[in-house]
Design an enzyme around this catalytic site. Structure first.
Site, short mmCIF file in Angstrom:
data_model
loop_
_atom_site.label_atom_id
_atom_site.label_comp_id
_atom_site.label_asym_id
_atom_site.label_seq_id
_atom_site.Cartn_x
_atom_site.Cartn_y
_atom_site.Cartn_z
N ASN A 15 1.14 -1.17 -0.11
CA ASN A 15 0.26 0.12 0.27
C ASN A 15 0.75 1.39 -0.05
O ASN A 15 1.07 2.34 -0.66
CB ASN A 15 -0.80 -0.22 0.98
CG ASN A 15 -2.23 -0.89 0.73
OD1 ASN A 15 -3.07 -0.06 0.30
ND2 ASN A 15 -2.07 -2.23 1.22
N ARG A 67 2.85 0.76 25.26
CA ARG A 67 2.28 1.18 24.21
C ARG A 67 2.83 2.38 24.62
O ARG A 67 3.30 3.52 24.03
CB ARG A 67 0.70 0.71 24.69
CG ARG A 67 -0.16 1.51 23.75
CD ARG A 67 -1.57 1.47 23.77
NE ARG A 67 -2.75 1.61 22.66
CZ ARG A 67 -3.44 2.17 22.62
NH1 ARG A 67 -4.56 1.53 23.91
NH2 ARG A 67 -4.37 3.21 22.00
N MET A 92 1.45 -2.67 12.51
CA MET A 92 1.37 -3.40 12.95
C MET A 92 0.92 -3.07 14.74
O MET A 92 0.99 -4.35 15.40
CB MET A 92 1.50 -4.51 13.29
CG MET A 92 1.93 -5.28 11.64
SD MET A 92 -0.28 -5.58 11.82
CE MET A 92 -0.08 -6.57 10.01
N LEU A 95 -1.69 2.50 18.09
CA LEU A 95 -0.72 4.37 18.06
C LEU A 95 -1.35 4.32 19.64
O LEU A 95 -2.84 4.22 20.25
CB LEU A 95 -1.16 5.38 17.79
CG LEU A 95 -0.93 5.07 16.26
CD1 LEU A 95 -1.20 5.87 15.19
CD2 LEU A 95 1.06 4.78 16.25
N HIS A 111 -8.40 -1.11 6.20
CA HIS A 111 -8.21 -2.41 7.20
C HIS A 111 -8.79 -3.31 6.18
O HIS A 111 -9.99 -2.99 5.67
CB HIS A 111 -9.29 -1.50 8.38
CG HIS A 111 -9.91 -3.41 9.18
ND1 HIS A 111 -9.19 -3.51 9.59
CD2 HIS A 111 -10.65 -3.53 9.74
CE1 HIS A 111 -9.60 -5.05 10.43
NE2 HIS A 111 -10.54 -5.11 9.77
N ASP A 147 -9.25 -0.31 15.53
CA ASP A 147 -10.15 -0.11 14.05
C ASP A 147 -11.18 0.36 14.64
O ASP A 147 -12.74 -0.84 13.84
CB ASP A 147 -10.32 -2.29 13.91
CG ASP A 147 -8.51 -2.31 13.01
OD1 ASP A 147 -7.51 -1.48 12.37
OD2 ASP A 147 -8.58 -3.08 13.53
N GLU A 176 -7.51 -2.47 -1.99
CA GLU A 176 -7.09 -1.44 -1.15
C GLU A 176 -6.40 -0.76 -2.08
O GLU A 176 -6.46 0.22 -1.81
CB GLU A 176 -6.39 -2.72 -0.17
CG GLU A 176 -6.61 -3.61 0.15
CD GLU A 176 -5.27 -3.82 1.59
OE1 GLU A 176 -4.78 -3.28 2.11
OE2 GLU A 176 -6.14 -5.37 2.47
C1 GRF Z 1 -3.38 -4.88 4.10
O1 GRF Z 1 -4.11 -6.39 3.96
C2 GRF Z 1 -3.53 -3.40 4.92
O2 GRF Z 1 -4.79 -3.83 4.68
C3 GRF Z 1 -3.67 -4.06 6.65
O3 GRF Z 1 -2.15 -4.79 6.61
C4 GRF Z 1 -1.78 -5.16 4.94
C5 GRF Z 1 -0.74 -4.57 4.76
O4 GRF Z 1 -0.30 -4.84 3.34
N1 GRF Z 1 -3.79 -3.38 7.08
P1 GRF Z 1 0.85 -4.34 2.83
O5 GRF Z 1 1.88 -3.75 4.01
O6 GRF Z 1 0.19 -2.69 2.51
O7 GRF Z 1 1.12 -4.89 1.54
#
Ligand code: GRF
Length: 201
Positions: A15, A67, A92, A95, A111, A147, A176
């Site tokens: 992404n 955290r 991951m 925050l 998400h 989320d 995405e």
């Molecule tokens: C994606 O599926 C996103 O929706 C989720 O984590 C994944 C990240 O993939 N939050 P990438 O690192 O962008 O390839």
């Protein structure tokens, strides 16, 4: 004026790569200036991709930090970049409250499910295990919960006939990669759909 953006990752960064491309030569060209890619893991493959694109990278390691401690470390590290928005792309860590307060309504996440139905890690595994015929990719603002922030944009992906988890993830990621830049474009322009809460289905 372009918005100064940090992209936060923990892994692959597909992404992130799409957002960098769209900011360089696509729909984000006039609205988004990615000033730094931040990872909580030094071994995130996305970091090398960001460097290839000539974008500054920053590792703020999260190992062994709770955290709040991570929240403080991250906030301090981000401050010099004078950021308008934080864009989470497979980041991951949850925050902490200080970061969320500092960038209130200016933190965005993608998400791989409808967060009213499934939150947390493993959205495609959930869809595959439950043999869902469709799932919804969601872009939302980030609040203190996992989320739980207001939904900015959503797009359905058909999983009809999918025969493996890999295929589910492949179809989902394709959506995405189209949805995230579009949703960001609307938000950064200030002309996005007004976010609606996702607390009550
Ligand atoms: C994606 O599926 C996103 O929706 C989720 O984590 C994944 C990240 O993939 N939050 P990438 O690192 O962008 O390839």
């Amino acid at each position: 004026m372009k918005k100064r953006v940090a992209i936060l990752i923990s892994g692959r960064g597909s992404n992130m790569a799409v957002i960098l491309r769209e900011a360089r030569e696509g729909i984000l060209r006039d609205v988004c200036e990615p000033v730094v890619v931040v990872s909580n893991r030094a071994d995130a493959p996305g970091l090398a991709r960001a460097r290839q694109e000539g974008v500054a990278t920053l590792v703020v390691p999260s190992r062994k930090l709770d955290r709040d401690a991570y929240d403080r470390a991250l906030l301090l590290a981000l401050e010099p970049y004078r950021l308008d928005y934080l864009v989470l792309a497979g980041f991951m860590r949850l925050l902490g409250p200080a970061t969320i307060a500092r960038y209130r309504d200016r933190i965005v996440n993608i998400h791989p499910a409808d967060p009213r139905l499934f939150r947390g890690i493993g959205g495609y595994e959930w869809a595959w295990q439950n043999r869902l015929a469709r799932t919804s990719i969601t872009v939302h603002l980030v609040d203190e919960g996992m989320d739980t922030g207001p939904i900015v944009a959503q797009e359905e992906v058909s999983l009809e006939g999918a025969t493996s988890l890999e295929e589910v993830a492949r179809r989902g990621l394709a959506v995405e990669h189209a949805l995230y830049p579009r949703a960001l474009c609307g938000l950064l322009r200030g002309a996005g759909e007004s976010p609606r809460t996702n607390r009550h289905p």
